[in-house]
Design an enzyme around this catalytic site. Sequence first.
Site, PDB file in Angstrom:
ATOM      1  N   HIS A  79       3.428  -6.843   4.274  1.00  0.00           N
ATOM      2  CA  HIS A  79       3.985  -7.287   5.556  1.00  0.00           C
ATOM      3  C   HIS A  79       2.871  -7.643   6.526  1.00  0.00           C
ATOM      4  O   HIS A  79       1.739  -7.182   6.403  1.00  0.00           O
ATOM      5  CB  HIS A  79       4.877  -6.196   6.175  1.00  0.00           C
ATOM      6  N   TYR A  95       0.840  -1.201   0.000  1.00  0.00           N
ATOM      7  CA  TYR A  95       0.000   0.000   0.000  1.00  0.00           C
ATOM      8  C   TYR A  95       0.875   1.250   0.000  1.00  0.00           C
ATOM      9  O   TYR A  95       2.011   1.235   0.449  1.00  0.00           O
ATOM     10  CB  TYR A  95      -0.960   0.000   1.195  1.00  0.00           C
TER      11      TYR A  95
END
Lengths: 236, 197
Positions: free
Chosen positions: A155, A142
């Site tokens: 992550h 993002y």
Amino acid sequence: MSLIYPRESLKAHPLNASPEYKSTLKRAPAQPLILLPHTLSETTGPVFGHVAVNETDTDLTRQHAGEPLGERIIVTGRVLDEDGRPVPHTLVEIWQANAAGRYVHVRDQHPAPLDPNFTGAGRALTDAQGRYRFVTVKPGAYPWRNHHNAWRPAHIHFSLFGPSFLSRVITQMYFPGDPLFRYDPIFQSITDENARNRLVSRFDIETTEPEWALAYQFDIVLRGRNATPLEEPHDH
Amino acid sequence: MTTETKLTTETKPGLTPSQTIGPFFAYALTPRAYGGSELATEQVAAEGVAGERIRIEGTVFDGDGVPVGDAMIETWQADPQGRFHAAGNAGFTGFGRAETNTEGGFFFETVKPGALQGADGTQQAPHLSVSVFARGVLVRLATRIYFSDEPGNASDPILALVPAGRRDTLIAQRGADGVFRFDIRLQGEGETVFFEA
């Protein structure tokens, strides 16, 4: 068993003063840290063995009425101390964005869709061998506003306690081969390449479930070493 | 060299490095507003736990004096008898967790810890161990909360390690209302003392 906590190991951590990560500029202490002796306040810590962790805490794809969108993955690993011994019955908390790279958090303004079938929060206790296991979907990358065209590599956030205040750590697990690593000042804040790569999970064909889910392995090493370490090998 | 020691040395793993908690942890770690189950809260001691009940309030500020509205504070403490994990002390885990509100504020309600043994027969004044996590903080910041009404502060071995001019940043001040005030300044003037633990 009694643990010691060598300070030398702390070199694996990033410096809080990591100016490429802009949020550190006004939040990193300017004064030097003061060395704190390890008293009972530090060598003890909360224990959560009593916390009921049920199936939906470890399976993030089953917390809602329907299944979340995205690539289903299994994340497993072991929690170890610095001597490589398992840390049993310790709490692992995780959170992550959905497959589109959007967090449920109210302040996440990324214009990617929320998934009504995905919250992205999980909790597990390690077993007697220090193992944990989550089922989730692969989080999306993002954008963020650290610099022009900044993107976080995909992550999963991990929060662990281990045996004491000294072993407490919050970190992030990444996925192998992510092209965003070199551009990410949070990942790059860890200046030791070997230490940095320890945050990259390993694709784990053995744990994949055919026609169901891919798998990644992520072992976590917490502070703490046996007070009487084995003799180091030496030449005679 | 034996095979056993060789293996042990070669397989010794390195520490997993820390990363920031980021701005979006609340729905997992402090999920009250999201309806999630909370691991721990700002209520460290349930009603009925023996000891002096206290409330600690504070605000987290950044280097510009701007409130930090996305931090998580954790506390760890002994019970009023100076014990950790004391058996039979139901309703008291010694562990607190709170997120700061949009004005950077936080509070804890607990019982005052007792004095503790330090190194070499010294005695530590009552205190809480504190972890500060926030966006922009890559490694947990460790500090302590002491109490302004404790005469033992003068001989506390940890406070003695802190330059005299900065000790006050570790001491919660009891106000007229009985509430202890403990602000956390991450950087700059009046910067809180943080420890390498």
